[in-house]
Design an enzyme around this catalytic site. Structure first.
Site, short mmCIF file in Angstrom:
data_model
loop_
_atom_site.label_atom_id
_atom_site.label_comp_id
_atom_site.label_asym_id
_atom_site.label_seq_id
_atom_site.Cartn_x
_atom_site.Cartn_y
_atom_site.Cartn_z
N ARG A 45 0.98 -0.56 -0.38
CA ARG A 45 0.09 0.17 -0.16
C ARG A 45 0.73 1.50 0.14
O ARG A 45 0.45 2.61 -0.80
CB ARG A 45 -1.02 -0.10 1.01
CG ARG A 45 -2.57 -0.80 0.88
CD ARG A 45 -2.98 -0.73 2.01
NE ARG A 45 -4.30 -0.88 2.09
CZ ARG A 45 -5.43 -1.46 2.74
NH1 ARG A 45 -5.18 -0.92 3.98
NH2 ARG A 45 -6.34 -1.79 2.40
N LYS A 206 -13.58 -8.50 9.31
CA LYS A 206 -14.34 -7.29 9.74
C LYS A 206 -15.22 -7.69 9.04
O LYS A 206 -15.66 -7.12 7.81
CB LYS A 206 -13.34 -6.32 8.04
CG LYS A 206 -12.18 -5.47 8.87
CD LYS A 206 -11.19 -4.60 7.65
CE LYS A 206 -10.30 -3.80 8.24
NZ LYS A 206 -9.71 -3.40 8.18
N GLY A 359 -5.78 -4.85 1.94
CA GLY A 359 -4.34 -5.25 2.90
C GLY A 359 -4.19 -6.45 3.52
O GLY A 359 -2.82 -6.55 2.34
N GLY A 382 -12.63 -3.94 1.99
CA GLY A 382 -13.88 -3.41 1.99
C GLY A 382 -14.36 -2.35 1.33
O GLY A 382 -15.38 -2.78 0.49
P1 ADP Z 1 -8.66 -7.63 4.59
O1 ADP Z 1 -7.88 -6.83 5.02
O2 ADP Z 1 -8.62 -8.40 3.24
O3 ADP Z 1 -10.02 -6.47 3.63
P2 ADP Z 1 -9.83 -8.35 7.24
O4 ADP Z 1 -9.03 -7.05 7.90
O5 ADP Z 1 -11.21 -8.40 7.15
O6 ADP Z 1 -9.16 -8.58 5.77
O7 ADP Z 1 -9.26 -9.32 7.46
C1 ADP Z 1 -8.03 -10.05 8.26
C2 ADP Z 1 -7.70 -10.12 9.27
O8 ADP Z 1 -8.62 -12.07 9.44
C3 ADP Z 1 -6.23 -11.20 9.33
O9 ADP Z 1 -5.95 -10.35 10.06
C4 ADP Z 1 -6.32 -12.80 10.05
O10 ADP Z 1 -6.17 -12.81 10.58
C5 ADP Z 1 -8.18 -12.75 10.99
N1 ADP Z 1 -8.62 -13.78 10.51
C6 ADP Z 1 -9.03 -14.71 9.19
N2 ADP Z 1 -10.16 -15.89 9.86
C7 ADP Z 1 -9.89 -15.28 11.23
C8 ADP Z 1 -10.69 -16.45 12.44
N3 ADP Z 1 -11.23 -17.33 12.14
N4 ADP Z 1 -10.44 -16.01 14.11
C9 ADP Z 1 -9.97 -14.56 13.66
N5 ADP Z 1 -8.77 -13.94 12.90
C10 ADP Z 1 -9.45 -14.25 11.73
C1 3PG Z 2 -8.56 -1.19 4.96
O1 3PG Z 2 -7.54 -1.90 5.82
O2 3PG Z 2 -9.78 -2.03 4.55
C2 3PG Z 2 -9.15 0.18 4.84
O3 3PG Z 2 -7.47 0.49 4.96
C3 3PG Z 2 -9.92 0.74 5.68
O4 3PG Z 2 -9.61 0.18 6.98
P1 3PG Z 2 -11.20 0.38 7.70
O5 3PG Z 2 -11.78 -0.93 7.66
O6 3PG Z 2 -10.58 -0.15 9.52
O7 3PG Z 2 -11.67 1.89 7.44
MG MG Z 3 -7.19 -5.38 6.89
#
Ligand code: ADP
Ligand code: 3PG
Ligand code: MG
Length: 403
Positions: A45, A206, A359, A382
């Site tokens: 990023r 998330k 990310g 998101g």
């Molecule tokens: P992205 O950044 O790709 O949008 P998210 O931020 O939504 O994805 O999710 C990533 C996080 O989800 C990682 O830190 C990972 O450890 C966590 N995660 C995935 N599966 C699980 C689980 N079963 N229990 C707890 N955390 C999890």
């Molecule tokens: C992300 O990692 O999806 C963006 O940086 C936004 O973060 P946020 O879901 O905490 O708003």
């Molecule tokens: Mg993330």
């Protein structure tokens, strides 16, 4: 599918304006994955924002001030979320000094001093309560330290916050950076005529901010494959006891509604039926692969199990377009990364058009050694789901338009 994308593509970019001698404020998304020692595990990023920063330097901006958030510190200072490690990495990547601004109001005059060599990085903007509340007061203050506003934070473009949205109300000139434009062009190409069957692979942690986007996405896809902590919420909704697994109780109702919508639109849903479970994430002394209905008390599901991996691999193999956001488990821990790694390989082996966003998901793809094999990697998780939903992202909404 893409009228919203066409609208976003109509914003002015930094190339359409004159920045010489101006104080340029760039909202970037340096919300990078970090390990427990605050080491950056994937700086993609940051790298993706370099073209915009370098363009400002090369085109004689008076000063360049970078704003980003890191994590979710909830309006209060927290050492864990300080941007100090990011300052160091940015200096290394830019090959120049980056000045760290702890308190931008106190450093206002310094930022205003015209000096072609200066790049400032403000401390985590989410240390201010007003950021996520989109407060007018903070928006105004941020606007007062610059002449030109550039939004290049694609990963945060779906958020209506002071530094991504509120500030535009007080700026005369507000344009998109190169990353924003690049992402929109890539989504436009990918989603203009996607070849069915279209599979959405959803995982990660998330839950609340992503599950609510599904009702608009479901009519546009053929399959929904759910893993990670996201699937724990769905499995709870179906009556399984996920024991100590991470899920969001308040969203079980939404998960039930999603399951109804999937039936209505005849979209196939794939959920885990076995899982890797552990007694402790930090210190896993007992790790067991079990069917979902057999998770022990005090154990949590931290990865999809081997049988689920087979099912998911088969499901992606029979798709022509695959969109993936969210790891299948706690991929940062080697022992719990197998489901995510192997699914990454199954996705790229499918011959489908493959889009990955987020990310952490991009980091996971890198660790799996599959980065080169995806058709397109977005910096937004998101944000990319919001595009699929058919919405104009808040970060594009009030930028200047081409004509
Ligand atoms: P992205 O950044 O790709 O949008 P998210 O931020 O939504 O994805 O999710 C990533 C996080 O989800 C990682 O830190 C990972 O450890 C966590 N995660 C995935 N599966 C699980 C689980 N079963 N229990 C707890 N955390 C999890
Ligand atoms: C992300 O990692 O999806 C963006 O940086 C936004 O973060 P946020 O879901 O905490 O708003
Ligand atoms: Mg993330």
């Amino acid at each position: 599918m893409i009228s919203n994308i066409k609208y976003m593509a109509g914003v002015k970019s930094i190339k359409d304006i004159d920045i010489a001698g101006k104080r340029v404020l760039i909202r970037v998304d340096f919300n990078v994955p970090m390990d427990e020692h605050q080491n950056i595990s994937d700086d993609r990023r940051i790298k993706m924002a370099l073209p915009t920063i370098n363009y400002c330097i090369d085109n004689n901006a008076c000063s360049i001030t970078l704003i980003t958030h890191l994590g979710r510190p909830k309006g209060r200072y927290s050492k864990k979320y300080s941007l100090k490690p990011i300052q160091k990495r940015l200096e290394r990547l830019l090959h120049r000094k980056v000045e760290f601004i702890e308190n931008f109001e106190e450093s206002k005059d310094e930022i205003a001093t015209c000096s072609l060599e200066r790049v400032f990085l403000l401390e985590n903007i989410r240390f201010y309560e007003g950021e996520e509340k989109n407060s007018e007061e903070l928006s105004k203050k941020l606007a007062s330290i610059c002449d030109v506003y550039v939004n290049d934070a694609f990963g945060t473009a779906h958020r209506k916050h002071a530094s991504t949205y509120g500030i535009t109300k007080f700026m005369k000139t507000k344009v998109a950076g190169f990353l924003m434009i690049k992402e929109i062009e890539a989504f436009s190409k990918a989603l203009e005529n996607p070849t069915p069957p279209i599979a959405l692979v959803l995982g990660g942690a998330k839950i609340s901010s992503k599950i609510t986007l599904l009702s608009e996405i479901i009519p546009k896809i053929d399959k929904l494959i759910i893993g990670g902590a996201m699937s724990n919420t769905f499995l709870e909704a179906l009556g399984y006891d996920m024991k100590s697994s991470f899920y969001e109780k308040d969203y079980i109702g939404v998960a039930k509604k999603v399951i109804e919508d999937l039936k209505k639109y005849k979209v196939n849903i794939y959920l885990p039926f076995d899982a890797v479970t552990t007694n402790s994430i930090e210190n896993p002394t007992d790790v067991r692969v079990v069917p979902i209905q057999d998770i022990e008390d005090n154990f949590s599901a931290v990865d999809i199990g081997p049988a689920t991996l087979k099912l998911f691999s088969e499901a992606v193999h029979l798709s022509n377009t695959i969109i993936w956001n969210g790891p299948m488990g706690i991929y940062e821990v080697n022992r719990f990364s197998r489901g995510t790694n192997r699914l990454a390989t199954a996705i790229v082996d499918s011959y489908a058009y493959t889009i990955v966003g987020g990310g952490d998901t991009a980091d996971a793809v890198e660790r799996a050694g599959e980065r080169e094999n995806f058709s397109f990697i977005s910096t937004g998780g998101g944000a990319s789901l919001k595009i699929l939903e058919g919405k104009v992202l808040a970060g594009f909404e009030r930028l200047d338009r081409k004509s």
